[in-house]
Design a protein around this motif. Structure first.
Motif, PDB file in Angstrom:
ATOM      1  N   LEU A 162       0.835  -1.190   0.000  1.00 57.82           N
ATOM      2  CA  LEU A 162       0.000   0.000   0.000  1.00 57.82           C
ATOM      3  C   LEU A 162       0.870   1.239   0.000  1.00 57.82           C
ATOM      4  O   LEU A 162       2.036   1.202   0.388  1.00 57.82           O
ATOM      5  N   GLU A 219      -1.090   6.626  -2.396  1.00 58.73           N
ATOM      6  CA  GLU A 219      -1.937   6.687  -3.589  1.00 58.73           C
ATOM      7  C   GLU A 219      -3.040   5.641  -3.578  1.00 58.73           C
ATOM      8  O   GLU A 219      -4.037   5.777  -4.288  1.00 58.73           O
ATOM      9  N   GLY A 220      -2.868   4.574  -2.794  1.00 57.20           N
ATOM     10  CA  GLY A 220      -3.894   3.542  -2.754  1.00 57.20           C
ATOM     11  C   GLY A 220      -3.347   2.208  -2.296  1.00 57.20           C
ATOM     12  O   GLY A 220      -2.131   1.984  -2.280  1.00 57.20           O
ATOM     13  N   ARG A 221      -4.247   1.325  -1.902  1.00 59.85           N
ATOM     14  CA  ARG A 221      -3.869  -0.030  -1.504  1.00 59.85           C
ATOM     15  C   ARG A 221      -3.800  -0.913  -2.740  1.00 59.85           C
ATOM     16  O   ARG A 221      -4.723  -0.925  -3.560  1.00 59.85           O
ATOM     17  N   ALA A 269      -9.879  -0.590  -5.638  1.00 61.96           N
ATOM     18  CA  ALA A 269      -9.124   0.638  -5.342  1.00 61.96           C
ATOM     19  C   ALA A 269      -8.952   1.542  -6.556  1.00 61.96           C
ATOM     20  O   ALA A 269      -8.613   2.716  -6.413  1.00 61.96           O
ATOM     21  N   GLY A 270      -9.167   1.007  -7.751  1.00 68.23           N
ATOM     22  CA  GLY A 270      -8.990   1.795  -8.955  1.00 68.23           C
ATOM     23  C   GLY A 270      -8.839   0.898 -10.155  1.00 68.23           C
ATOM     24  O   GLY A 270      -9.139  -0.300 -10.113  1.00 68.23           O
ATOM     25  N   TRP A 321      -6.274  -0.891 -12.515  1.00 72.14           N
ATOM     26  CA  TRP A 321      -4.890  -1.335 -12.412  1.00 72.14           C
ATOM     27  C   TRP A 321      -4.338  -1.724 -13.780  1.00 72.14           C
ATOM     28  O   TRP A 321      -5.035  -2.332 -14.587  1.00 72.14           O
ATOM     29  N   LEU A 355      -1.542   2.818 -11.582  1.00 70.15           N
ATOM     30  CA  LEU A 355      -2.877   2.989 -11.014  1.00 70.15           C
ATOM     31  C   LEU A 355      -3.565   4.222 -11.584  1.00 70.15           C
ATOM     32  O   LEU A 355      -2.959   5.272 -11.740  1.00 70.15           O
ATOM     33  N   ASN A 404      -7.154   6.295 -10.485  1.00 65.96           N
ATOM     34  CA  ASN A 404      -8.198   6.262  -9.463  1.00 65.96           C
ATOM     35  C   ASN A 404      -9.047   7.518  -9.485  1.00 65.96           C
ATOM     36  O   ASN A 404      -8.840   8.425 -10.307  1.00 65.96           O
ATOM     37  N   THR A 407      -9.183   9.966  -7.426  1.00 68.39           N
ATOM     38  CA  THR A 407      -8.605  11.185  -6.855  1.00 68.39           C
ATOM     39  C   THR A 407      -7.842  12.004  -7.894  1.00 68.39           C
ATOM     40  O   THR A 407      -7.268  13.038  -7.564  1.00 68.39           O
TER      41      THR A 407
END
Length: 419
Positions: free
Chosen positions: A188, A191-193, A211-212, A214, A245, A247, A249
Motif C-alpha cells: 500500500l 496513492e492507494g492499496r 481501489a482503482g 490497475w 494505477l 483512481n 482522486t
C-alpha cells in the motif's frame, strides 16, 4: 487469533501527519499519522501511544516514549509499516532499560530523552506509577539477560511489511518479539492499496480490484517510454510487473514503481508478491542485480556459514575490474564475502557470467563497528525524505561511488580499495 487480541492494547507506530504545510496551509506528512488521528474513538482508546509522540523529532526518544507508554499495558499486537521499526523499538527499550524501569516505577518520562516540558507533560498525563510492573520488568531482564517484548507482553501477532528485501528483518523480529504469527500489512501507499494479505507469514496478497483501475507493465520493457501495459486478467503467473494505477482522486496511469511477481489467482484477481522498487537495480558490468537478489543472497550465505542473518548494504565499487562492497556490522571476514559472492552468482546468472569472465571482481567485505553502522544508517535516513516509520533502508546502492560518499558522510574513513 483475533479473538485473543479483542479489547486489548495495540502498539502502533505512525509518523507525524503535519510535518510540513503547503503554501495554503494544508498539512502534509505521513498517511499513517492521519489514519491514526482519524481512527474511530473506540479504536483509538486501545492505542498505547498518544498523538503527541509523533511530534518528538529524535527517533530514539520517539521510540523510547512509545515503548514507555506501552510497557505498562496489556499489548496484544504491534503494527508498523517497516519491520526495521519493530526491531528498533525493541532494541531502544532494551538499551534504555534502566531508565525505562525507573520511569515505570515512578510514572514518569525520562527528561534526558524528551526535554520539552510541555510535550512531556502531555504524554505523562496518561501515566501512573507502577512499582509492581517495574519489579516484574527487572526480574525479566535478569532472567533473560535483556528486556524483550516477547517476555513482557502476551503477544498474539505482529504486522509489518514482509516482502522483498524487508523479509531480511524477520529473524530479528522473531528474536525480539517471539515466535508469533507475522501478518503482512499489504502493498500500500498514499496513492492507494494494491494488495490485501490473506495468510500469515506470506508477502502475498490479492489485488484490491476496488481501489482503482490497475495496469501492469512487464519489467523487461518498463524502461521504454512507450512500454505497453496489460490488465489484471492478462498478467501471467511467475512474471514480474511494474504497477500503475488510475483512481478517482485524479491519478491517471500513475506508476507506483513497485515491482510485483504474480504468484497465483483468487477467482479472476491475481495474487501479487512485492519484490522491490523499480530502479533499485545495480549494473556496472551488465549484471542487473536487484535488491531482492542481494537480500536473498545474504540470507543464503548466513545460513551456510551457520550465523544469524545480518544487516548490510551492498554497493558497486569502481575499479579494474569493478566489484561489489558489502558493508556490515562486525564481525565479518573473507569467508563472509566468499559466501555472499557465491550466493549472488546463484541468484543472478549474469552476475555469475561476469564473475567467470573477470568482468566483475570478487566481492569485498568492509566490517564496521556498531557505532559506525548506526552512523551510516542515520546518514541514509537523512538523505531520504519521509517518515522514519516508513523508511525502507536500501540494502543495495546502485550508483558506483555512492558507497564511498555514504561511508565518508558517516565519518568512516575509506581506503582507496576495500580489503
Amino acid at each position: 487469533m483475533l479473538f485473543r487480541s479483542f479489547l486489548r492494547a495495540i502498539l502502533q507506530s505512525s509518523g507525524r501527519h503535519d510535518s510540513e504545510h503547503s503554501p495554503t496551509g494544508v498539512p502534509c506528512g505521513a498517511i499513517t499519522g492521519l489514519l491514526a488521528r482519524s481512527q474511530k474513538r473506540i479504536v483509538r482508546r486501545f492505542y498505547v501511544g498518544s498523538p503527541e509522540i509523533a511530534r518528538i523529532d529524535d527517533a530514539t526518544a520517539r521510540y523510547y516514549t512509545l515503548m514507555r507508554c506501552g510497557v505498562g499495558r496489556d499489548v496484544a499486537f504491534a503494527i508498523t509499516a517497516n519491520p526495521a521499526t519493530l526491531v528498533r523499538l525493541a532494541r531502544v527499550a532494551d538499551e534504555h532499560s534502566e531508565a525505562l524501569i525507573r520511569d515505570v516505577h515512578d510514572g514518569t518520562l525520562d527528561s534526558s530523552l524528551v526535554s520539552d516540558p510541555t510535550l512531556r507533560a502531555a504524554i505523562t498525563a496518561r501515566l501512573r506509577p507502577a512499582p509492581a510492573r517495574a519489579a516484574e520488568l527487572e526480574r525479566l531482564r535478569r532472567a533473560h539477560g535483556r528486556l524483550r517484548p516477547r517476555d513482557y507482553w502476551r503477544l498474539v501477532f505482529v504486522a509489518c511489511w514482509t516482502g522483498g528485501s524487508l523479509g531480511h528483518y524477520l529473524p530479528a523480529v522473531a528474536d525480539w518479539w517471539g515466535p508469533v504469527p507475522v501478518r503482512d500489512v499489504g502493498l500500500l501507499a498514499s496513492e492507494g492499496r494494491v494488495t490485501i494479505p490473506l495468510d500469515d507469514g506470506e508477502p502475498v496478497g490479492v489485488l484490491d480490484v476496488t481501489a482503482g483501475v490497475w495496469e501492469f507493465i512487464p519489467v523487461a520493457s518498463a524502461a521504454q517510454p512507450t512500454a505497453e501495459a496489460v490488465g489484471p486478467r492478462e498478467v501471467e503467473t511467475g512474471q514480474e510487473y511494474v504497477v500503475a494505477l488510475s483512481n478517482t482522486t485524479g491519478l491517471i496511469r500513475y506508476r507506483l514503481d513497485d515491482v510485483v511477481r504474480v504468484r497465483g489467482w483468487v477467482a479472476q484477481a491475481p495474487l501479487l508478491e512485492f519484490l522491490y522498487r523499480w530502479g533499485r537495480v545495480a549494473s556496472v558490468a551488465g549484471e542487473k542485480l536487484t535488491e531482492n537478489q542481494a537480500a536473498t543472497a545474504v540470507q543464503v550465505a548466513a545460513a551456510r556459514l551457520g550465523v544469524a542473518p545480518f544487516e548490510f548494504v551492498l554497493a558497486p565499487w569502481w575499479s579494474e575490474p569493478p566489484f561489489y562492497i558489502l558493508t556490515c556490522p562486525e564481525p565479518a571476514d573473507a569467508r563472509t564475502g566468499a559466501a555472499v559472492d557465491d550466493a549472488l552468482a546463484e541468484q543472478n546468472e549474469e552476475y555469475a557470467s561476469r564473475r567467470k569472465s573477470l568482468r566483475l571482481g570478487r566481492l569485498r567485505v568492509m566490517p564496521v563497528s556498531a557505532a559506525e553502522w548506526a552512523a551510516m544508517v542515520a546518514a541514509l535516513e537523512q538523505r531520504r525524505r519521509g517518515p522514519a516509520e516508513q523508511f525502507k533502508r536500501p540494502q543495495l546502492l546502485t550508483d558506483p561511488g555512492e558507497a564511498a560518499e555514504l561511508l565518508e558522510s558517516a565519518g568512516i574513513r575509506v581506503a582507496a580499495r576495500p580489503a
